[in-house]
Design a protein around this motif. Structure first.
Motif, mmCIF file in Angstrom:
data_model
loop_
_atom_site.group_PDB
_atom_site.id
_atom_site.type_symbol
_atom_site.label_atom_id
_atom_site.label_comp_id
_atom_site.label_asym_id
_atom_site.label_seq_id
_atom_site.Cartn_x
_atom_site.Cartn_y
_atom_site.Cartn_z
ATOM 1 N N HIS A 93 0.838 -1.199 0.000
ATOM 2 C CA HIS A 93 0.000 0.000 0.000
ATOM 3 C C HIS A 93 0.876 1.252 0.000
ATOM 4 N N LYS A 94 0.518 2.189 -0.865
ATOM 5 C CA LYS A 94 1.273 3.446 -0.998
ATOM 6 C C LYS A 94 0.326 4.611 -0.737
ATOM 7 N N ILE A 95 0.631 5.399 0.306
ATOM 8 C CA ILE A 95 -0.234 6.502 0.733
ATOM 9 C C ILE A 95 0.570 7.791 0.714
ATOM 10 N N LEU A 96 0.086 8.788 -0.022
ATOM 11 C CA LEU A 96 0.717 10.108 -0.048
ATOM 12 C C LEU A 96 0.019 11.012 0.951
ATOM 13 N N VAL A 97 0.787 11.756 1.719
ATOM 14 C CA VAL A 97 0.231 12.746 2.660
ATOM 15 C C VAL A 97 0.503 14.122 2.063
ATOM 16 N N LEU A 98 -0.568 14.847 1.733
ATOM 17 C CA LEU A 98 -0.472 16.109 1.007
ATOM 18 C C LEU A 98 -1.138 17.239 1.764
ATOM 19 N N TYR A 147 2.892 -0.916 4.280
ATOM 20 C CA TYR A 147 2.460 0.469 4.066
ATOM 21 C C TYR A 147 3.675 1.363 3.849
ATOM 22 N N LEU A 148 3.658 2.095 2.731
ATOM 23 C CA LEU A 148 4.659 3.137 2.483
ATOM 24 C C LEU A 148 3.951 4.488 2.592
ATOM 25 N N ILE A 149 4.362 5.292 3.567
ATOM 26 C CA ILE A 149 3.806 6.632 3.776
ATOM 27 C C ILE A 149 4.765 7.641 3.162
ATOM 28 N N VAL A 150 4.276 8.450 2.224
ATOM 29 C CA VAL A 150 5.127 9.445 1.566
ATOM 30 C C VAL A 150 4.747 10.832 2.070
ATOM 31 N N GLY A 186 1.337 4.549 14.281
ATOM 32 C CA GLY A 186 0.100 3.821 14.564
ATOM 33 C C GLY A 186 0.011 2.520 13.787
ATOM 34 N N LEU A 187 0.380 2.547 12.509
ATOM 35 C CA LEU A 187 0.342 1.324 11.697
ATOM 36 C C LEU A 187 1.370 0.307 12.186
ATOM 37 N N ALA A 188 2.530 0.810 12.642
ATOM 38 C CA ALA A 188 3.615 -0.086 13.063
ATOM 39 C C ALA A 188 3.366 -0.710 14.428
ATOM 40 N N ARG A 202 -6.179 7.364 16.228
ATOM 41 C CA ARG A 202 -6.423 5.934 16.053
ATOM 42 C C ARG A 202 -7.657 5.682 15.185
ATOM 43 N N ASP A 203 -8.683 6.490 15.380
ATOM 44 C CA ASP A 203 -9.892 6.349 14.572
ATOM 45 C C ASP A 203 -9.586 6.663 13.101
ATOM 46 N N ILE A 204 -8.805 7.707 12.863
ATOM 47 C CA ILE A 204 -8.429 8.081 11.491
ATOM 48 C C ILE A 204 -7.590 6.979 10.847
ATOM 49 N N ILE A 205 -6.631 6.445 11.591
ATOM 50 C CA ILE A 205 -5.779 5.376 11.064
ATOM 51 C C ILE A 205 -6.605 4.148 10.700
ATOM 52 N N GLN A 206 -7.594 3.836 11.533
ATOM 53 C CA GLN A 206 -8.464 2.701 11.234
ATOM 54 C C GLN A 206 -9.239 2.929 9.941
ATOM 55 N N ARG A 207 -9.700 4.155 9.726
ATOM 56 C CA ARG A 207 -10.427 4.480 8.494
ATOM 57 C C ARG A 207 -9.525 4.339 7.265
ATOM 58 N N ILE A 208 -8.269 4.749 7.414
ATOM 59 C CA ILE A 208 -7.324 4.625 6.296
ATOM 60 C C ILE A 208 -7.053 3.154 5.989
ATOM 61 N N GLN A 209 -6.872 2.341 7.027
ATOM 62 C CA GLN A 209 -6.665 0.909 6.828
ATOM 63 C C GLN A 209 -7.874 0.267 6.152
ATOM 64 N N ASP A 210 -9.062 0.651 6.592
ATOM 65 C CA ASP A 210 -10.284 0.105 5.992
ATOM 66 C C ASP A 210 -10.367 0.472 4.517
#
Length: 327
Positions: free
Chosen positions: A64-69, A176-179, A87-89, A306-314
């Motif tokens: 999974h590749k996620i860009l933070v903008l 997960y790769l966070i950019v 959080g993911l780790a 944690r709630d936001i991270i769960q939404r991203i994982q979902d």
């Protein structure tokens, strides 16, 4: 070997702009009189960069590749990237990586407690610097002689550095790769989307603060994502109110005069992932290079994260379920 510079847009393109990926780039009616016409036309005649295929091959081990903008600076984008990774780790079965492509303002080494570390090269490429066994980091900050050194580079050299990070870093098997990206919608962002175009990016998480001066630039970032066909996972409203720990009264440090991220998301039809309240302990943890989660596990900000991270994982599981299947 010198890197071949790609063309950079010098002005806001017209609404009907076909984009540099189109066969009509520089030729369409909308292109007439546009200051970017020559640049867009030359992008088509130059042909695809061979690095795109090399990067596609390298990224086969990244699920999974996620860009933070964010179009705006100072909204807490790097802080969010770091805490998303932490959080993911926390799931020790997941391998997480952070790539810091904010070339001129690399804050990830400081936030992750890795300031002063250096990159090592092996036969398979550059080795990331590890916070934990399952959390690796790569940043231009590791290549500087001092944290105070200024990176005074033009666009082509920055783009070359991004290409090298994507092509030459030996991440290994990564879930997960966070950019983490710089503010704006310019060279670095175009390079990322171009080089990762064949690798199936999950999407972008866009960070803002509630006030209109930030939302103005964030709207541009969302429009950028639509233009380059980058999926928007959702928006995070950072520094969303402050609750006094003594009197428990909530104050709006950055008043949402136009309705904040919630109103913007409703108007633009993009998801609001959540709101993270302002907590001075977050800044303190970042300065010390610690995970805020482990220091204050039950704070409102931690629970929101944690709630936001769960939404991203979902989102990632729902949109790319094949990536999570075991071989």
């Amino acid at each position: 070997m010198a890197e071949r510079a790609g063309p950079a847009l010098v002005d806001v393109p017209p609404h009907e702009c076909p984009g540099t990926g189109s066969e009509q780039a520089g030729k369409a009616t909308a292109c007439q009189g546009c200051p970017n016409q020559g640049l867009c036309a030359s992008a088509r005649t130059a042909g695809p960069d061979p690095a795109i295929e090399e990067i596609k091959e390298k990224m086969k081990t990244v699920k999974h590749k996620i860009l933070v903008l964010s179009g705006k600076g100072g909204v807490g984008k790097s802080t969010f990237s770091a805490h998303l990774a932490h959080g993911l780790a926390e799931d020790e079965t997941k391998q997480v990586a952070v790539l810091d492509v904010d070339i001129c303002g690399p804050s990830i080494p400081k936030i992750m407690g890795l300031e002063g570390e250096q990159v090592h090269q092996s036969g398979s490429g550059w080795s990331p610097v590890y916070v934990e066994e399952n959390l690796g980091v790569m940043s231009v900050g590791f290549l500087l002689g001092s944290p105070d050194d200024a990176v005074i580079w033009r666009g082509p050299k920055k783009n070359g550095m991004i290409k090298q990070f994507l092509r030459d870093v030996d991440w290994g098997e990564v879930d997960y790769l966070i950019v983490d990206t710089p503010p704006g919608t310019s060279d670095e962002h175009l390079s990322l989307v171009q080089y990762l175009s064949a690798t199936c990016i999950d999407g972008a998480v866009i960070v803002t603060t509630p006030q209109e001066v930030a939302l103005q630039d964030v709207r541009k970032e969302i429009n950028f994502c639509h233009k380059v066909k980058l999926p928007v996972i959702g928006v995070v409203e950072n520094m969303s109110g402050f609750v006094c720990p003594k009197c428990k009264k909530e104050s709006q440090i950055f008043p949402p005069t136009s309705g904040g991220a919630e109103a913007m998301c409703h108007a633009l039809n993009v998801p609001l992932l959540g709101k993270v309240p302002l907590d001075p302990q977050i800044g303190k943890s970042c300065d010390m290079g610690h995970s805020f989660f482990s220091k204050i596990p039950n704070s409102p900000a931690t629970l929101s994260y944690r709630d936001i991270i769960q939404r991203i994982q979902d989102y990632c599981r729902h949109n790319h379920p094949q990536e999570d299947r075991n071989p």
